[in-house]
Design a protein around this motif. Sequence first.
Motif, PDB file in Angstrom:
ATOM      1  N   MET A   1      71.897 -15.754  23.724  1.00 48.23           N
ATOM      2  CA  MET A   1      72.399 -14.963  24.838  1.00 48.23           C
ATOM      3  C   MET A   1      73.837 -14.499  24.637  1.00 48.23           C
ATOM      4  SD  MET A   1      70.635 -17.091  27.947  1.00 48.23           S
ATOM      5  CE  MET A   1      71.321 -16.015  29.187  1.00 48.23           C
ATOM      6  N   LYS A   2      74.299 -14.493  23.384  1.00 48.33           N
ATOM      7  CA  LYS A   2      75.686 -14.091  23.160  1.00 48.33           C
ATOM      8  C   LYS A   2      75.934 -12.630  23.538  1.00 48.33           C
ATOM      9  CE  LYS A   2      75.127 -13.418  18.175  1.00 48.33           C
ATOM     10  NZ  LYS A   2      73.913 -14.173  17.882  1.00 48.33           N
ATOM     11  N   GLY A   3      74.885 -11.832  23.632  1.00 47.82           N
ATOM     12  CA  GLY A   3      75.017 -10.435  24.019  1.00 47.82           C
ATOM     13  C   GLY A   3      74.745 -10.173  25.491  1.00 47.82           C
TER      14      GLY A   3
ATOM     15  N   ARG B   1      54.567 -27.840  28.102  1.00 48.63           N
ATOM     16  CA  ARG B   1      54.068 -27.902  26.729  1.00 48.63           C
ATOM     17  C   ARG B   1      54.830 -28.938  25.901  1.00 48.63           C
ATOM     18  NH1 ARG B   1      54.319 -23.092  23.661  1.00 48.63           N
ATOM     19  NH2 ARG B   1      52.476 -23.879  22.642  1.00 48.63           N
ATOM     20  N   ASP B   2      55.586 -29.796  26.548  1.00 47.22           N
ATOM     21  CA  ASP B   2      56.442 -30.755  25.843  1.00 47.22           C
ATOM     22  C   ASP B   2      57.367 -30.037  24.876  1.00 47.22           C
ATOM     23  OD1 ASP B   2      55.411 -33.028  27.132  1.00 47.22           O
ATOM     24  OD2 ASP B   2      53.718 -33.088  25.743  1.00 47.22           O
ATOM     25  N   GLY B   3      57.827 -28.865  25.261  1.00 51.71           N
ATOM     26  CA  GLY B   3      58.714 -28.070  24.424  1.00 51.71           C
ATOM     27  C   GLY B   3      60.166 -28.254  24.820  1.00 51.71           C
ATOM     28  N   ARG B   4      61.013 -27.567  24.082  1.00 53.99           N
ATOM     29  CA  ARG B   4      62.446 -27.628  24.333  1.00 53.99           C
ATOM     30  C   ARG B   4      63.063 -26.264  24.095  1.00 53.99           C
ATOM     31  NH1 ARG B   4      64.787 -31.721  20.592  1.00 53.99           N
ATOM     32  NH2 ARG B   4      66.713 -31.251  21.669  1.00 53.99           N
ATOM     33  N   VAL B   5      64.174 -26.029  24.777  1.00 49.95           N
ATOM     34  CA  VAL B   5      64.905 -24.779  24.618  1.00 49.95           C
ATOM     35  C   VAL B   5      66.392 -25.091  24.525  1.00 49.95           C
ATOM     36  CG1 VAL B   5      65.073 -24.365  27.107  1.00 49.95           C
ATOM     37  CG2 VAL B   5      65.289 -22.457  25.519  1.00 49.95           C
ATOM     38  N   VAL B   6      67.084 -24.298  23.721  1.00 48.18           N
ATOM     39  CA  VAL B   6      68.540 -24.351  23.653  1.00 48.18           C
ATOM     40  C   VAL B   6      69.048 -22.942  23.923  1.00 48.18           C
ATOM     41  CG1 VAL B   6      70.550 -24.728  22.171  1.00 48.18           C
ATOM     42  CG2 VAL B   6      68.614 -26.290  22.038  1.00 48.18           C
ATOM     43  N   LEU B   7      70.020 -22.841  24.824  1.00 47.79           N
ATOM     44  CA  LEU B   7      70.662 -21.565  25.111  1.00 47.79           C
ATOM     45  C   LEU B   7      71.840 -21.412  24.161  1.00 47.79           C
ATOM     46  CD1 LEU B   7      70.713 -21.732  29.015  1.00 47.79           C
ATOM     47  CD2 LEU B   7      68.924 -20.839  27.509  1.00 47.79           C
ATOM     48  N   VAL B   8      71.873 -20.325  23.442  1.00 46.98           N
ATOM     49  CA  VAL B   8      72.867 -20.116  22.388  1.00 46.98           C
ATOM     50  C   VAL B   8      73.864 -19.031  22.790  1.00 46.98           C
ATOM     51  CG1 VAL B   8      73.185 -19.393  19.988  1.00 46.98           C
ATOM     52  CG2 VAL B   8      71.225 -20.824  20.612  1.00 46.98           C
TER      53      VAL B   8
ATOM     54  N   ASP C   1      75.957 -21.455  18.345  1.00 46.61           N
ATOM     55  CA  ASP C   1      75.324 -20.566  17.380  1.00 46.61           C
ATOM     56  C   ASP C   1      73.901 -21.037  17.070  1.00 46.61           C
ATOM     57  OD1 ASP C   1      75.459 -22.574  15.193  1.00 46.61           O
ATOM     58  OD2 ASP C   1      77.609 -22.189  15.309  1.00 46.61           O
ATOM     59  N   ILE C   2      73.147 -20.193  16.371  1.00 48.93           N
ATOM     60  CA  ILE C   2      71.734 -20.455  16.069  1.00 48.93           C
ATOM     61  C   ILE C   2      71.566 -21.740  15.257  1.00 48.93           C
ATOM     62  CG2 ILE C   2      69.722 -19.594  14.791  1.00 48.93           C
ATOM     63  CD1 ILE C   2      70.119 -18.091  17.370  1.00 48.93           C
ATOM     64  N   GLU C   3      72.366 -21.906  14.227  1.00 47.01           N
ATOM     65  CA  GLU C   3      72.216 -23.081  13.368  1.00 47.01           C
ATOM     66  C   GLU C   3      72.439 -24.375  14.137  1.00 47.01           C
ATOM     67  OE1 GLU C   3      74.093 -24.982   9.301  1.00 47.01           O
ATOM     68  OE2 GLU C   3      74.220 -22.818   9.617  1.00 47.01           O
TER      69      GLU C   3
ATOM     70  N   VAL D   1      62.994 -17.559  18.233  1.00 49.26           N
ATOM     71  CA  VAL D   1      64.329 -17.122  18.616  1.00 49.26           C
ATOM     72  C   VAL D   1      64.188 -15.801  19.366  1.00 49.26           C
ATOM     73  CG1 VAL D   1      66.626 -16.429  17.837  1.00 49.26           C
ATOM     74  CG2 VAL D   1      65.360 -18.198  16.580  1.00 49.26           C
ATOM     75  N   LEU D   2      64.707 -15.786  20.583  1.00 45.05           N
ATOM     76  CA  LEU D   2      64.784 -14.547  21.353  1.00 45.05           C
ATOM     77  C   LEU D   2      66.251 -14.184  21.471  1.00 45.05           C
ATOM     78  CD1 LEU D   2      62.315 -15.034  24.342  1.00 45.05           C
ATOM     79  CD2 LEU D   2      61.989 -13.670  22.294  1.00 45.05           C
ATOM     80  N   GLU D   3      66.613 -13.037  20.924  1.00 45.26           N
ATOM     81  CA  GLU D   3      67.988 -12.551  21.030  1.00 45.26           C
ATOM     82  C   GLU D   3      68.027 -11.517  22.148  1.00 45.26           C
ATOM     83  OE1 GLU D   3      71.322 -10.088  18.489  1.00 45.26           O
ATOM     84  OE2 GLU D   3      69.570 -10.886  17.455  1.00 45.26           O
ATOM     85  N   VAL D   4      68.829 -11.782  23.157  1.00 46.86           N
ATOM     86  CA  VAL D   4      68.893 -10.929  24.340  1.00 46.86           C
ATOM     87  C   VAL D   4      70.254 -10.237  24.360  1.00 46.86           C
ATOM     88  CG1 VAL D   4      68.679 -10.851  26.843  1.00 46.86           C
ATOM     89  CG2 VAL D   4      67.426 -12.581  25.548  1.00 46.86           C
TER      90      VAL D   4
END
Length: 112
Positions: A47-49, A71-78, A102-104, A14-17
């Motif tokens: 990215m809520k901030g 890398r066969d990865g996935r990302v979700v923008l929150v 949200d994160i959950e 989790v990266l909180e920006v």
Amino acid sequence: MNITNHVYNEQIAVLEVVGAIDGSTASNLREAILSACENHALLLLDMKGVHFMSSAGLRVMLLLYRQLQQRDGRVVLVGLLEPIYDAMEATGFLKYFETAPDIETGANLLKG
């Protein structure tokens, strides 16, 4: 811009920006993303901030997508604020990303 990095449920980075993503801060975000992707193929980008994102920020988003695809990865923008969401939608960037309020919810999307 501030970036906080932690792990959710031992498997999701989790990266909180917080702040603006622009030409002067995009390289910091790029480095944080690359570092997080080294150890995790699942990423939540909170990215809520983020109240502003320039074209430099959009380039970082494209880099993120490409890194995780390799890398066969996935990302979700929150937590995208409406102006950021609208800009990403208008430019076609949202077709590459899942979004969550949200994160959950984002973690559940990554697990599913």
